[in-house]
Write a protein that holds these residues in place. Structure first.
Motif, PDB file in Angstrom:
ATOM      1  N   GLU A 114     -37.024  -3.023  -1.420  1.00 58.37           N
ATOM      2  CA  GLU A 114     -36.579  -4.559  -1.704  1.00 58.37           C
ATOM      3  C   GLU A 114     -35.343  -4.873  -2.331  1.00 58.37           C
ATOM      4  O   GLU A 114     -34.475  -5.544  -2.065  1.00 58.37           O
ATOM      5  CB  GLU A 114     -37.798  -5.384  -2.058  1.00 58.37           C
ATOM      6  CG  GLU A 114     -38.779  -5.198  -1.027  1.00 58.37           C
ATOM      7  CD  GLU A 114     -40.149  -5.641  -1.717  1.00 58.37           C
ATOM      8  OE1 GLU A 114     -40.407  -6.049  -2.823  1.00 58.37           O
ATOM      9  OE2 GLU A 114     -41.123  -5.617  -1.020  1.00 58.37           O
ATOM     10  N   ILE A 115     -35.166  -3.951  -3.442  1.00 62.25           N
ATOM     11  CA  ILE A 115     -33.830  -4.311  -4.047  1.00 62.25           C
ATOM     12  C   ILE A 115     -32.609  -3.881  -3.063  1.00 62.25           C
ATOM     13  O   ILE A 115     -31.576  -4.526  -2.952  1.00 62.25           O
ATOM     14  CB  ILE A 115     -33.634  -3.069  -5.293  1.00 62.25           C
ATOM     15  CG1 ILE A 115     -34.497  -3.805  -6.263  1.00 62.25           C
ATOM     16  CG2 ILE A 115     -32.191  -2.915  -5.621  1.00 62.25           C
ATOM     17  CD1 ILE A 115     -34.653  -2.602  -7.628  1.00 62.25           C
ATOM     18  N   HIS A 116     -32.886  -2.944  -2.149  1.00 60.80           N
ATOM     19  CA  HIS A 116     -31.881  -2.421  -1.314  1.00 60.80           C
ATOM     20  C   HIS A 116     -31.756  -3.385  -0.114  1.00 60.80           C
ATOM     21  O   HIS A 116     -30.889  -3.257   0.716  1.00 60.80           O
ATOM     22  CB  HIS A 116     -32.053  -1.008  -0.686  1.00 60.80           C
ATOM     23  CG  HIS A 116     -31.522  -0.015  -1.745  1.00 60.80           C
ATOM     24  ND1 HIS A 116     -32.470   0.223  -2.701  1.00 60.80           N
ATOM     25  CD2 HIS A 116     -30.635   0.834  -1.953  1.00 60.80           C
ATOM     26  CE1 HIS A 116     -31.785   1.383  -3.405  1.00 60.80           C
ATOM     27  NE2 HIS A 116     -30.532   1.476  -2.921  1.00 60.80           N
ATOM     28  N   GLU A 117     -32.781  -4.011   0.163  1.00 59.74           N
ATOM     29  CA  GLU A 117     -32.669  -5.189   1.429  1.00 59.74           C
ATOM     30  C   GLU A 117     -32.024  -6.549   0.940  1.00 59.74           C
ATOM     31  O   GLU A 117     -31.794  -7.164   1.584  1.00 59.74           O
ATOM     32  CB  GLU A 117     -34.195  -5.478   1.545  1.00 59.74           C
ATOM     33  CG  GLU A 117     -34.830  -4.318   2.333  1.00 59.74           C
ATOM     34  CD  GLU A 117     -36.295  -4.731   2.721  1.00 59.74           C
ATOM     35  OE1 GLU A 117     -37.006  -4.028   3.494  1.00 59.74           O
ATOM     36  OE2 GLU A 117     -36.878  -5.635   2.071  1.00 59.74           O
ATOM     37  N   GLN A 118     -31.506  -6.608  -0.424  1.00 56.97           N
ATOM     38  CA  GLN A 118     -30.894  -7.698  -0.915  1.00 56.97           C
ATOM     39  C   GLN A 118     -29.885  -8.106  -0.129  1.00 56.97           C
ATOM     40  O   GLN A 118     -29.617  -9.328   0.116  1.00 56.97           O
ATOM     41  CB  GLN A 118     -30.571  -7.729  -2.287  1.00 56.97           C
ATOM     42  CG  GLN A 118     -31.948  -7.681  -3.125  1.00 56.97           C
ATOM     43  CD  GLN A 118     -32.153  -7.855  -4.523  1.00 56.97           C
ATOM     44  OE1 GLN A 118     -32.004  -8.702  -5.394  1.00 56.97           O
ATOM     45  NE2 GLN A 118     -31.441  -6.771  -5.044  1.00 56.97           N
ATOM     46  N   PRO A 119     -28.865  -7.156   0.180  1.00 50.27           N
ATOM     47  CA  PRO A 119     -27.353  -7.492   0.879  1.00 50.27           C
ATOM     48  C   PRO A 119     -27.951  -8.304   2.169  1.00 50.27           C
ATOM     49  O   PRO A 119     -27.517  -9.233   2.621  1.00 50.27           O
ATOM     50  CB  PRO A 119     -26.847  -6.303   1.199  1.00 50.27           C
ATOM     51  CG  PRO A 119     -27.292  -5.550   0.082  1.00 50.27           C
ATOM     52  CD  PRO A 119     -28.563  -5.749  -0.249  1.00 50.27           C
ATOM     53  N   LYS A 120     -28.847  -7.615   2.932  1.00 46.50           N
ATOM     54  CA  LYS A 120     -29.290  -8.102   4.211  1.00 46.50           C
ATOM     55  C   LYS A 120     -30.008  -9.579   4.045  1.00 46.50           C
ATOM     56  O   LYS A 120     -29.868 -10.658   4.644  1.00 46.50           O
ATOM     57  CB  LYS A 120     -30.085  -7.216   4.911  1.00 46.50           C
ATOM     58  CG  LYS A 120     -30.562  -7.923   6.177  1.00 46.50           C
ATOM     59  CD  LYS A 120     -31.464  -6.832   7.104  1.00 46.50           C
ATOM     60  CE  LYS A 120     -31.764  -7.355   8.556  1.00 46.50           C
ATOM     61  NZ  LYS A 120     -32.294  -8.648   8.670  1.00 46.50           N
ATOM     62  N   LYS A 136     -42.911   0.849   3.468  1.00 46.43           N
ATOM     63  CA  LYS A 136     -42.143   1.325   2.528  1.00 46.43           C
ATOM     64  C   LYS A 136     -40.757   1.847   3.118  1.00 46.43           C
ATOM     65  O   LYS A 136     -39.853   1.967   2.507  1.00 46.43           O
ATOM     66  CB  LYS A 136     -42.723   2.355   1.551  1.00 46.43           C
ATOM     67  CG  LYS A 136     -43.514   1.833   0.772  1.00 46.43           C
ATOM     68  CD  LYS A 136     -44.070   2.562  -0.590  1.00 46.43           C
ATOM     69  CE  LYS A 136     -45.257   2.289  -1.070  1.00 46.43           C
ATOM     70  NZ  LYS A 136     -46.067   3.291  -1.841  1.00 46.43           N
ATOM     71  N   GLY A 137     -41.039   2.159   4.279  1.00 49.11           N
ATOM     72  CA  GLY A 137     -39.518   2.526   5.000  1.00 49.11           C
ATOM     73  C   GLY A 137     -38.734   3.737   4.267  1.00 49.11           C
ATOM     74  O   GLY A 137     -37.372   3.777   4.145  1.00 49.11           O
ATOM     75  N   GLU A 184     -42.165  -9.957   1.055  1.00 47.78           N
ATOM     76  CA  GLU A 184     -41.865  -9.196  -0.342  1.00 47.78           C
ATOM     77  C   GLU A 184     -43.117  -8.762  -0.731  1.00 47.78           C
ATOM     78  O   GLU A 184     -43.840  -9.661  -1.151  1.00 47.78           O
ATOM     79  CB  GLU A 184     -40.942 -10.040  -1.448  1.00 47.78           C
ATOM     80  CG  GLU A 184     -40.432  -9.548  -2.471  1.00 47.78           C
ATOM     81  CD  GLU A 184     -39.812 -10.323  -3.533  1.00 47.78           C
ATOM     82  OE1 GLU A 184     -38.739 -10.302  -3.748  1.00 47.78           O
ATOM     83  OE2 GLU A 184     -40.403 -11.195  -3.866  1.00 47.78           O
ATOM     84  N   ILE A 185     -43.201  -7.489  -0.823  1.00 49.80           N
ATOM     85  CA  ILE A 185     -44.608  -6.888  -1.246  1.00 49.80           C
ATOM     86  C   ILE A 185     -44.559  -6.494  -2.989  1.00 49.80           C
ATOM     87  O   ILE A 185     -45.582  -6.625  -3.579  1.00 49.80           O
ATOM     88  CB  ILE A 185     -44.693  -5.426  -0.677  1.00 49.80           C
ATOM     89  CG1 ILE A 185     -44.769  -5.744   0.899  1.00 49.80           C
ATOM     90  CG2 ILE A 185     -46.303  -5.036  -0.721  1.00 49.80           C
ATOM     91  CD1 ILE A 185     -45.473  -6.752   1.732  1.00 49.80           C
ATOM     92  N   PHE A 209     -42.183   0.135  -2.900  1.00 53.97           N
ATOM     93  CA  PHE A 209     -41.588  -1.311  -2.454  1.00 53.97           C
ATOM     94  C   PHE A 209     -40.400  -2.006  -2.960  1.00 53.97           C
ATOM     95  O   PHE A 209     -39.422  -2.433  -2.477  1.00 53.97           O
ATOM     96  CB  PHE A 209     -42.854  -2.272  -2.275  1.00 53.97           C
ATOM     97  CG  PHE A 209     -43.614  -2.028  -0.904  1.00 53.97           C
ATOM     98  CD1 PHE A 209     -43.340  -2.352   0.541  1.00 53.97           C
ATOM     99  CD2 PHE A 209     -45.052  -1.658  -1.071  1.00 53.97           C
ATOM    100  CE1 PHE A 209     -43.956  -2.214   1.243  1.00 53.97           C
ATOM    101  CE2 PHE A 209     -45.704  -1.336   0.010  1.00 53.97           C
ATOM    102  CZ  PHE A 209     -45.177  -1.570   1.080  1.00 53.97           C
ATOM    103  N   MET A 210     -40.706  -1.891  -4.235  1.00 44.82           N
ATOM    104  CA  MET A 210     -39.520  -2.636  -5.230  1.00 44.82           C
ATOM    105  C   MET A 210     -38.255  -1.986  -4.853  1.00 44.82           C
ATOM    106  O   MET A 210     -37.023  -2.955  -4.763  1.00 44.82           O
ATOM    107  CB  MET A 210     -39.861  -2.520  -6.613  1.00 44.82           C
ATOM    108  CG  MET A 210     -38.917  -3.374  -7.347  1.00 44.82           C
ATOM    109  SD  MET A 210     -39.133  -3.217  -9.152  1.00 44.82           S
ATOM    110  CE  MET A 210     -37.807  -4.045  -9.803  1.00 44.82           C
ATOM    111  N   MET A 211     -38.084  -0.639  -4.768  1.00 45.05           N
ATOM    112  CA  MET A 211     -36.651  -0.132  -4.491  1.00 45.05           C
ATOM    113  C   MET A 211     -36.370  -0.419  -3.162  1.00 45.05           C
ATOM    114  O   MET A 211     -35.250  -0.749  -2.851  1.00 45.05           O
ATOM    115  CB  MET A 211     -36.853   1.372  -4.689  1.00 45.05           C
ATOM    116  CG  MET A 211     -35.565   2.018  -4.660  1.00 45.05           C
ATOM    117  SD  MET A 211     -34.335   1.494  -6.217  1.00 45.05           S
ATOM    118  CE  MET A 211     -33.410   2.649  -6.570  1.00 45.05           C
TER     119      MET A 211
END
Ligand code: G6P
Length: 612
Positions: A260-266, A250-251, A399-400, A256-258
Motif C-alpha cells: 500500500e505504501i507503494h500504491e500511493q503514487p497511483k 498482497k501482489g 486498504e488492508i 499489505f502495508m508495503m
C-alpha cells in the motif's frame, strides 16, 4: 472491529466462511469462530483464541465441518477478554439460536438482568450472548418466527450491530439485522453470502445488496428478502461492485502495508484525476458549487487517528490560502461537547472506512445542527458516504493493513484540491496562482515515487534503532502535522513509545525526557520555519539526543546538526506532508519488520473502529 461472514447455498460453507474471514481479519484478530449446520440439522460450533490461523488449523481449513449453511466471525474484543469462551458465534441457552455480531449493545446489562429474571443464564462476558438470548426470548414468547423475534429485539437493543443469526428450527435460512455497523449481502445463482465488507465475497460475486439501518434480511439459497423494523417487506436494488479483486491481495509484497505504501503514487494520481479536468478543479462529482463555497463562514474538520492528522495538515492550508477559520477536532471529542456552529458552517468529515463510530456520530451531530457536511471517504456506499450531504471519494482502493498509508495520502490530496478550489471561488488567488497550485498537486505522485527510492538507507537506519525505547518527532506548522502522523505510524506497528511535539513546545516539559542517545526526528519542510526547528534540534543535541533530520534536497547545512538525514523532493510547502510522510511510513515499517512484529495486524488495534 470484528468481521462477520455468512453463507447459504449448495457448497460446503466452512471453507467459504474462512476464506471470507481472511479478508476481514483487518477488522479484528484476537479470536475467531464458525458455526455450520450439519446434515443431521445440528449446528456445530468451533472457536479458537488468537489469529484465524488457529481456527483454520483446528478445523483442517474448514474441512472438518460439513454443511451448506453457516456463519463466521473474527473478533476485536470489547466486552470480555479475548478467549475461546468469549469468541463468537454465541449460542442461546438451549441452543436454538446461534449468532455472530459486530458492534456494541450499549444496554446489554439491563437486557441481561431482564433475561436473568426469566431464568436465562450466561457462559460468557459478552454483550453478544445477551443479544442472542434476547432473540431466543422473543422467539419463544411470541412464537412468530425469526423476523418477528429479530424486530422485537432490535426495538429493545440500544447500540450498534451487524448480526447474522441461525435458528435451529429454520434450517433453510440465515437471518441478518443491521444498525450502524457495516454489512453487505451478495448473491450468485443459488449462493447467498453476507459479510462486513465487500472484499470478503468478491471472489464469489460482485452483485450485492446494501442493507440499511434498522433493516432485517432473510437469506435463502439464491434469494434475499428484506424487512424494515416493522416487519414490512421492502425492496432493494442489487448493485454491481466494481472493486478489483486483486486489489485485496498482497501482489508480491511481503506485507499489505508495503504494497500500500507503494500504491500511493497511483492512489493519489487517481484521486487527483477524479476532479482535475483540463487544468481546472471540477467539483461537480462532489456536488459543490462555487456559490456553495462562497457562503461558508467557518470549517470544522473532524476525524479519528490518521484522518484527524490529515485535518491538522489541512488546517494550515485552509487558513493560509482560503482565509477561512478552521477548527480540527477529534471526532470522539467533538461528538460530546457543545459546538458553536452558525448556519454557514461546513463540517468536513474524514474517514477511510466511512464507518468509524465516533466520526459517524460527529457527522450526525452536525446534520442535526443543520449545517452542511462534506465527507472525504474511501469506501463507496459506506454509512458516512451515504449520510453526508456531499462526498469526495478518495480513490485509494481497498486498504488492508491496519496502519493506514495510501488512504491517508489520498485524503490529503482531496483536501488540497478542496482548499485550492475554495481559494479560487472566494477570490483569494488569481488564475496564475490557481494553475500553479494545481500543477504542483499533479506533480505529487512523481515526488512520492522519488521519495520511495530512498528505501535502503531508511531500512538500514531502522534496523539500527530497533531497540529504541522512545522516539520523538518534532516540527512546526505543517511539519508538526507530519510529526503527528509519523509518530502514530511508528508506535502503531513497532510498539516503540513515541510522541510528536510542536518543536517550540518541547522545552516546556518534554525535553526532560531526552537522554544520551534518545532518537529525535526533526521535520523541516517549511522554509519559513526551517531555522526555528533547527535551533530546537540543536537544543536536543546539546542534551545528548541523536538526531534524524527530514528535509528537502538543498538544505544540506542540516548535516552540521543532524546525525542522519533523509532528503525528499521539494514541493510547494502547502503540500509537503504528502512527500515527507513516505520516509516516515518506511521507517515505521522497517522497524516493525526488524523487530519481527506482525506489521499488518498490530496488537490491540483494528482498522475499522465501529465502537466508541
Ligand atoms: C483506526 C485505524 C487508523 C484510522 C482510524 C480512523 O484507528 O487504525 O488507521 O486512521 O481508525 O479510521 P477511518 O476509517 O475513519 O479513517
Amino acid at each position: 472491529m470484528c468481521g462477520i461472514t455468512g453463507y447459504i447455498g449448495h457448497k460446503q460453507a466452512a471453507p467459504i466462511l474462512l476464506d471470507g474471514l481472511t479478508k476481514l481479519e483487518y477488522r479484528g484478530y484476537d479470536s475467531a469462530g464458525l458455526a455450520v449446520r450439519n446434515d443431521a440439522g445440528e449446528i456445530e460450533i468451533v472457536k479458537a483464541k488468537g489469529r484465524l490461523k488457529a481456527l483454520k488449523e483446528k478445523t483442517n481449513d474448514g474441512l472438518s465441518l460439513q454443511g451448506t449453511v453457516g456463519i463466521g466471525h473474527t473478533r476485536w474484543a470489547t466486552h470480555g477478554e479475548p478467549s475461546e469462551n468469549n469468541a463468537h458465534p454465541h449460542v442461546s441457552m438451549d441452543h436454538e439460536v446461534v449468532g455472530v455480531h459486530n458492534g456494541i449493545i450499549e444496554n446489554y446489562q439491563e437486557l441481561k438482568d431482564k433475561l436473568i429474571r426469566h431464568n436465562y443464564h450466561f457462559y460468557s462476558d459478552t454483550d453478544t450472548e445477551v443479544a442472542i438470548n434476547l432473540i431466543d426470548y422473543y422467539l419463544k414468547k411470541y412464537q412468530q418466527g425469526p423476523v418477528d423475534a429479530l424486530s422485537r429485539s432490535m426495538m429493545r437493543i440500544r447500540g450498534s450491530y451487524a448480526l447474522a443469526v441461525m435458528f435451529k428450527a429454520y434450517p433453510d435460512a440465515l437471518y441478518v439485522a443491521r444498525k450502524d455497523s457495516p454489512m453487505i449481502i451478495g448473491v450468485d445463482g443459488e449462493d447467498t453470502f453476507v459479510a462486513s465488507d465487500v472484499p470478503a465475497i468478491l471472489k464469489y460475486t460482485r452483485s450485492v445488496y446494501y442493507i440499511g439501518n434498522n433493516e432485517i434480511g432473510k437469506l435463502e439459497r439464491g434469494k434475499v428478502t428484506f424487512y424494515n423494523i416493522d416487519q414490512e417487506e421492502i425492496e432493494k436494488e442489487l448493485v454491481k461492485v466494481k472493486m478489483d479483486a486483486k486489489a485485496a491481495e498482497k501482489g508480491g509484497f511481503e506485507h499489505f502495508m508495503m504494497k500500500e505504501i507503494h500504491e500511493q503514487p497511483k492512489a493519489v494520481r487517481d484521486t487527483i484525476n477524479s476532479v482535475v479536468k483540463d487544468g481546472k478543479i471540477d467539483l461537480s462529482a462532489v456536488n459543490l458549487t462555487d456559490a456553495d463555497i462562497q457562503k461558508i463562514s467557518q470549517i470544522y474538520i473532524v476525524g479519528c487517528g490518521s484522518a484527524y492528522h490529515v485535518g491538522v495538515a489541512l488546517q494550515y492550508l485552509f487558513e493560509d490560502l482560503v482565509e477561512v477559520p478552521v477548527r480540527v477536532e477529534l471526532a470522539s471529542e467533538f461528538r460530546y461537547r457543545k459546538v458553536l456552529m452558525d448556519a454557514n458552517t461546513l463540517v468536513v468529515i474524514i474517514s477511510q472506512s466511512g464507518e468509524t463510530a465516533d466520526t459517524l456520530a460527529a457527522l450526525r451531530k452536525s446534520k442535526e445542527a443543520g449545517v452542511r457536511t462534506l465527507g472525504i471517504v474511501n469506501v463507496v456506499g459506506s454509512t458516512i458516504a451515504r449520510e453526508a450531504d456531499n462526498v469526495f471519494y478518495t480513490l485509494a482502493g481497498p486498504e488492508i493493513a491496519v496502519a493506514t498509508t495510501k488512504a491517508y495520502s489520498t485524503q490529503l490530496a482531496a483536501g488540497y484540491l478542496l482548499a485550492v478550489q475554495f481559494a479560487k471561488a472566494r477570490g483569494k488567488i488569481d488564475d496564475a496562482k490557481y494553475a500553479e497550485l494545481i500543477e504542483e498537486i499533479c506533480s505529487l505522485p512523481d515526488k512520492i515515487t522519488k521519495a520511495l527510492e530512498d528505501k535502503e538507507r531508511i531500512q538500514w537506519f531502522a534496523a539500527k534503532y530497533a531497540n529504541a525505547k522512545d522516539v520523538f518527532f518534532i516540527g512546526r506548522g505543517i511539519d508538526y502535522a507530519i510529526s503527528l502522523e509519523g509518530s502514530l505510524k511508528l508506535k502503531e506497528i513497532s510498539y516503540i513509545h513515541s510522541e510528536a511535539y510542536a518543536a517550540g513546545e518541547l522545552k516546556h516539559g518534554t525535553i526532560s525526557l531526552i537522554e544520551n542517545g534518545t532518537l529525535v526526528v526533526g521535520i523541516l519542510t517549511q522554509p519559513e520555519l526551517y531555522e526555528k526547528t533547527l535551533s530546537n534540534m540543536v537544543e536536543v543535541k546539546s542534551r545528548g539526543g541523536y538526531l534524524m533530520g527530514l528535509t528537502t534536497y538543498g538544505n544540506y547545512n542540516i548535516e552540521d546538526t543532524a546525525d542522519f538525514t533523509v532528503y525528499i523532493p521539494k514541493t510547494n510547502h502547502y503540500f509537503a506532508t504528502s512527500v515527507a510522510i513516505v520516509p516516515l511510513q518506511l521507517f515505521a515499517y522497517y522497524l516493525s519488520v526488524a523487530k519481527g512484529l506482525d506489521v499488518d495486524k498490530p496488537r490491540n488495534l483494528a482498522k475499522s473502529v465501529t465502537v466508541e
